[in-house]
Scaffold this motif. Sequence first.
Motif, short mmCIF file in Angstrom:
data_model
loop_
_atom_site.label_atom_id
_atom_site.label_comp_id
_atom_site.label_asym_id
_atom_site.label_seq_id
_atom_site.Cartn_x
_atom_site.Cartn_y
_atom_site.Cartn_z
N SER A 61 0.85 -1.19 0.00
CA SER A 61 0.00 0.00 0.00
C SER A 61 0.89 1.24 0.00
N GLN A 62 0.36 2.31 -0.59
CA GLN A 62 1.16 3.53 -0.72
C GLN A 62 0.27 4.72 -1.03
N ASP A 63 0.90 5.87 -1.04
CA ASP A 63 0.23 7.12 -1.41
C ASP A 63 -0.93 7.46 -0.48
N TYR A 78 -5.75 5.66 -0.15
CA TYR A 78 -4.45 5.14 -0.58
C TYR A 78 -4.66 4.16 -1.73
N LYS A 121 5.09 0.22 -7.87
CA LYS A 121 5.34 0.29 -6.44
C LYS A 121 6.34 1.41 -6.18
N ASN A 122 6.04 2.25 -5.18
CA ASN A 122 6.97 3.33 -4.81
C ASN A 122 8.28 2.72 -4.34
N THR A 124 11.17 2.77 -1.81
CA THR A 124 11.37 3.32 -0.47
C THR A 124 12.74 2.99 0.04
#
Length: 124
Positions: A61-63, A78, A121-122, A124
């Motif tokens: 999960s992101q954003d 998200y 996918k971000n 990180t």
Amino acid sequence: MFESVVMLEIELHDPSVRRNIARLEELLHDDFIEIGRSGAIYDKQQVMSLLMSAAPVDVVSQDYVEHLAGDDLMLITYRSAHVDSEGVLTNFARRSSLWQQSGSGWRLRFHQGTPTDAFDKNKT
């Protein structure tokens, strides 16, 4: 406050939490409702039964974005996806969760998942 709610949301993605009745009871509001990616509507007991019987799924999960809804309510939105056994993202969704603060802490009151286009996918 926002970071704490996001951490609770991410906790709900953990397969071990999804199979922990006591923890789910703590995290899900008694009047919890979910509108799933399919459009089906589920109450707390239905979601808990589904989570207990479903195969474990890895979730990314992101954003995350915060949308304050009041002193004791927080809406977060998200994006999420499932991660298959080869690390490929599938089942992309835009998610919204309404969390309500009570004497026992933040509890998830409402959740909705809407299918969306694929995303990367971000890093990180």
